[in-house]
Design an enzyme around this catalytic site. Sequence first.
Site, PDB file in Angstrom:
ATOM      1  N   ARG A  50     -11.740   6.306  -0.553  1.00  0.00           N
ATOM      2  CA  ARG A  50     -10.642   6.956  -1.275  1.00  0.00           C
ATOM      3  C   ARG A  50     -11.191   7.918  -2.319  1.00  0.00           C
ATOM      4  O   ARG A  50     -10.640   9.004  -2.528  1.00  0.00           O
ATOM      5  CB  ARG A  50      -9.730   5.894  -1.918  1.00  0.00           C
ATOM      6  N   LYS A 149      -6.456  10.127  -6.585  1.00  0.00           N
ATOM      7  CA  LYS A 149      -6.597   9.336  -7.816  1.00  0.00           C
ATOM      8  C   LYS A 149      -7.353  10.219  -8.806  1.00  0.00           C
ATOM      9  O   LYS A 149      -8.573  10.123  -8.952  1.00  0.00           O
ATOM     10  CB  LYS A 149      -7.326   8.020  -7.500  1.00  0.00           C
TER      11      LYS A 149
HETATM   12  N1  PXG Z   1      -0.446   3.307  -8.006  1.00  0.00           N
HETATM   13  C1  PXG Z   1      -1.082   3.885  -9.031  1.00  0.00           C
HETATM   14  C2  PXG Z   1      -0.493   5.092  -9.652  1.00  0.00           C
HETATM   15  C3  PXG Z   1      -2.299   3.355  -9.494  1.00  0.00           C
HETATM   16  O1  PXG Z   1      -2.937   3.932 -10.500  1.00  0.00           O
HETATM   17  C4  PXG Z   1      -2.099   1.612  -7.817  1.00  0.00           C
HETATM   18  C5  PXG Z   1      -0.918   2.197  -7.394  1.00  0.00           C
HETATM   19  C6  PXG Z   1      -2.631   0.410  -7.077  1.00  0.00           C
HETATM   20  O2  PXG Z   1      -3.762   0.786  -6.301  1.00  0.00           O
HETATM   21  P1  PXG Z   1      -4.958  -0.204  -6.002  1.00  0.00           P
HETATM   22  O3  PXG Z   1      -5.894   0.598  -5.158  1.00  0.00           O
HETATM   23  O4  PXG Z   1      -5.555  -0.594  -7.324  1.00  0.00           O
HETATM   24  O5  PXG Z   1      -4.385  -1.351  -5.292  1.00  0.00           O
HETATM   25  C7  PXG Z   1      -2.816   2.190  -8.881  1.00  0.00           C
HETATM   26  C8  PXG Z   1      -4.098   1.590  -9.355  1.00  0.00           C
HETATM   27  C9  PXG Z   1      -5.971   0.528 -15.130  1.00  0.00           C
HETATM   28  C10 PXG Z   1      -5.933   0.292 -13.667  1.00  0.00           C
HETATM   29  O6  PXG Z   1      -7.055   0.849 -15.651  1.00  0.00           O
HETATM   30  C11 PXG Z   1      -5.094   1.063 -12.868  1.00  0.00           C
HETATM   31  C12 PXG Z   1      -5.081   0.853 -11.497  1.00  0.00           C
HETATM   32  C13 PXG Z   1      -5.875  -0.115 -10.948  1.00  0.00           C
HETATM   33  C14 PXG Z   1      -6.709  -0.861 -11.761  1.00  0.00           C
HETATM   34  C15 PXG Z   1      -6.731  -0.670 -13.136  1.00  0.00           C
HETATM   35  O7  PXG Z   1      -4.924   0.414 -15.781  1.00  0.00           O
HETATM   36  N2  PXG Z   1      -4.230   1.641 -10.754  1.00  0.00           N
END
Ligand code: PXG
Length: 288
Positions: A50, A149
């Site tokens: 990703r 991302k």
């Molecule tokens: N949507 C958004 C906008 C995100 O930022 C997810 C969905 C979930 O994706 P994953 O691949 O993690 O299953 C995310 C992920 C933080 C933090 O620092 C943010 C995320 C993941 C871990 C920590 O607040 N966002």
Amino acid sequence: MKIYLDGKFVDEADAKVSVFDHGLLYGDGVFEGIRLYGGNIFRLEEHLERLEYSAKAILLTLPLTREQLSWATCETCRQNGLTDAYLRLVVTRGVGDLGLSPWLCPKPSMFIIASKITLYPQEHYDNGLAIVTVPTRRIGPAALPPTIKSLNYLNNILGKIEAKQFGALEAIMLNDQGYVAECTADNVFIVHKGEIITPSASQGALRGITRGTVIDIAKELKLPLRETDMTRYDIWCADECFLTGSGAEVIPVVKLDGRVIGSGKPGPITQQVLASFRRRVLVEGTKI
Ligand code: PXG
């Protein structure tokens, strides 16, 4: 704490980037948030893929190959003697003169932080979260694809601020058309008549790695799952609702905008998915 920074492991106090880095000046860069569980990095290859796609989408050449990325991530964990952590991989456009053009920046910069993450308090896994719908819409794929991302998280941060103003820890963000896209940092799922439903990524969601894991879990448990359009009505009338993310893992939702969802308690399918997820993170993954 040792930070990986452009090929070296440096102390936290020395881990500094320039004020001319376009990652800071313009949010020009990409990142990943990954979990290390019991010495295994969960779905490392998928996160790295990703990251590569995010970089490709903004025409950013990663400074490391897949193999080097993998090594640097594992080595950051080893250098810090960690077995459980949150890993943040960041690639910025690098240092350049003022001006939007990425071509002002000859060399991208990369750093990796291995740290702790503040999870939702345990009571919310036991009793479920109460979330809200925020007025800020999720930015659309035609403006800035949410599948990237990127270091531009202000859209989600505005959502997060509004969530807090409404007394919630997480919020549903709708897309321009009013369909449910995702939450500020989590993907969203509902359960209706035994079927698991999640908005398709084309509605403006990040293709979450945890979301993908839940899709795999549903296959394994032979639970029907569908990716489709979702409105707030679907959540109001759902039997269960839960969120997924690398930080949140799988967390039940029992209220949206003050309305009780289903029985008002974490549902059986949510609990089944959460238990399966917790088992997987301990056995799946790349040994550091
Ligand atoms: N949507 C958004 C906008 C995100 O930022 C997810 C969905 C979930 O994706 P994953 O691949 O993690 O299953 C995310 C992920 C933080 C933090 O620092 C943010 C995320 C993941 C871990 C920590 O607040 N966002």
